[in-house]
Motif scaffolding. Structure first.
Motif: not given
Length: 136
Positions: A32-39
């Motif tokens: 979910l964090l990656r889906g929000c653009g967090c690398v």
């Protein structure tokens, strides 16, 4: 918030009940964090998930995790240079543009045209390779 509800449904068997608080389980948070653009690296994920309860987090807790992930210290020039030099198999301190392109395209949602434009703007040596110091 929609992605949060979808992930909360996934963690509760696909149903979002109104009588319970929607939570996202720790196992679902990295995606979910990656889906929000967090690398995030594996170490970043481990640090972010430290202290997350087994029952998961509500929306407010998730937003705090996104904020923490966005305020990570960027890599210093020295660290970036070391990482790029590790990719330099020739030992010359330079990279083939194709290798750099493949690496960058595998790291995120960057359009091929944008990536090509950035790579074309980088100075190259007489062999057509990009100096790692210029990128760092």
């Amino acid at each position: 918030a929609k992605a949060f509800r979808v992930a909360a449904r996934r963690g509760s068997g696909g149903k979002l009940r109104k009588d319970i608080v929607a939570r996202v389980l720790p196992a679902e948070l990295p995606r979910l964090l990656r889906g929000c653009g967090c690398v995030l690296t594996a170490a970043d994920i481990e640090a972010l998930l430290d202290g997350v309860p087994e029952v998961g987090v509500e929306l407010d807790g998730f937003l705090r995790l996104v904020e923490r992930s966005a305020t990570r210290r960027p890599a210093a020039e020295k660290e970036l240079l070391e990482a790029l030099r590790a990719l330099d198999l020739s030992g010359t301190g330079t990279l083939e543009p194709k290798i750099l392109r493949d690496l960058l395209s595998s790291m995120g949602n960057v359009a091929a045209e944008e990536l090509d434009e950035v790579l074309q703007g980088l100075p190259r040596n007489r062999l057509g390779r990009v100096d790692c110091r210029v990128i760092a």
